[in-house]
Design a protein around this motif. Structure first.
Motif, PDB file in Angstrom:
ATOM      1  N   UNK A  26      -3.200   5.807  -1.756  1.00  0.00           N
ATOM      2  CA  UNK A  26      -2.530   7.012  -1.262  1.00  0.00           C
ATOM      3  C   UNK A  26      -2.372   8.039  -2.374  1.00  0.00           C
ATOM      4  N   UNK A  27      -2.111   7.549  -3.583  1.00  0.00           N
ATOM      5  CA  UNK A  27      -1.902   8.440  -4.717  1.00  0.00           C
ATOM      6  C   UNK A  27      -1.059   7.797  -5.785  1.00  0.00           C
TER       7      UNK A  27
ATOM      8  N   UNK B 262       0.814  -1.216   0.000  1.00  0.00           N
ATOM      9  CA  UNK B 262       0.000   0.000   0.000  1.00  0.00           C
ATOM     10  C   UNK B 262       0.848   1.265   0.000  1.00  0.00           C
ATOM     11  N   UNK B 263       2.142   1.152   0.266  1.00  0.00           N
ATOM     12  CA  UNK B 263       3.015   2.324   0.342  1.00  0.00           C
ATOM     13  C   UNK B 263       3.397   2.778  -1.062  1.00  0.00           C
TER      14      UNK B 263
ATOM     15  N   UNK C 298       6.538   4.151 -11.846  1.00  0.00           N
ATOM     16  CA  UNK C 298       5.319   4.779 -11.352  1.00  0.00           C
ATOM     17  C   UNK C 298       4.725   3.834 -10.312  1.00  0.00           C
ATOM     18  N   UNK C 299       4.383   4.394  -9.158  1.00  0.00           N
ATOM     19  CA  UNK C 299       3.704   3.638  -8.111  1.00  0.00           C
ATOM     20  C   UNK C 299       2.293   4.153  -7.960  1.00  0.00           C
TER      21      UNK C 299
ATOM     22  N   UNK D 227       4.232  13.714  -7.281  1.00  0.00           N
ATOM     23  CA  UNK D 227       3.318  12.968  -6.424  1.00  0.00           C
ATOM     24  C   UNK D 227       1.969  13.668  -6.446  1.00  0.00           C
ATOM     25  N   UNK D 228       0.917  12.895  -6.730  1.00  0.00           N
ATOM     26  CA  UNK D 228      -0.442  13.437  -6.692  1.00  0.00           C
ATOM     27  C   UNK D 228      -1.298  12.523  -5.822  1.00  0.00           C
ATOM     28  N   UNK D 229      -2.397  13.081  -5.333  1.00  0.00           N
ATOM     29  CA  UNK D 229      -3.366  12.305  -4.558  1.00  0.00           C
ATOM     30  C   UNK D 229      -4.253  11.523  -5.525  1.00  0.00           C
TER      31      UNK D 229
END
Length: 120
Positions: A74-75, A50-51, A69-70, A91-93
């Protein structure tokens, strides 16, 4: 979508790791379309993590292009292998769906050494 989920780890591609316990492909298709629109191949890999920072960092390390890309609830994080795990490039939500295509395109533009699209 041509992208790919071939499982071939030797070809140069952007790696996209996502949290398969909480997301399905339909949740983030526009990220992949953004990569595809720029003409760079990607490989999609389901992970039980989930991280989002961990996903992106591991994706960048497994990419021959150094770009990962993850994606998790979380985003979405765009990471380059030479950056610190805690300091990704973008990083975006997850609720910022209007930026999904642009973050995917920016992953491809990093590979092509082109100016990034705006995420604001």
């Amino acid at each position: 979508m041509e992208g790919s989920n071939t499982g071939i780890n030797t070809r140069p591609s952007i790696k996209v790791f996502y949290d398969c316990a909480h997301l399905s492909l339909s949740d983030f298709t526009n990220v992949l379309l953004g990569i595809e629109e720029e003409g760079i191949p990607y490989d999609l890999q389901a992970e039980h993590c989930m991280d989002v920072l961990e996903l992106a960092y591991n994706a960048s390390l497994s990419s021959r292009l150094g770009v990962g890309v993850g994606i998790s609830k979380e985003g979405i994080v765009l990471q380059y292998e030479k950056l610190n795990k805690a300091a990704p490039l973008f990083r975006i939500k997850f609720y910022q769906k209007e930026h999904f295509m642009n973050i995917g395109a920016n992953a491809a533009r990093l590979v092509k050494k082109m100016p990034f699209r705006n995420l604001e």
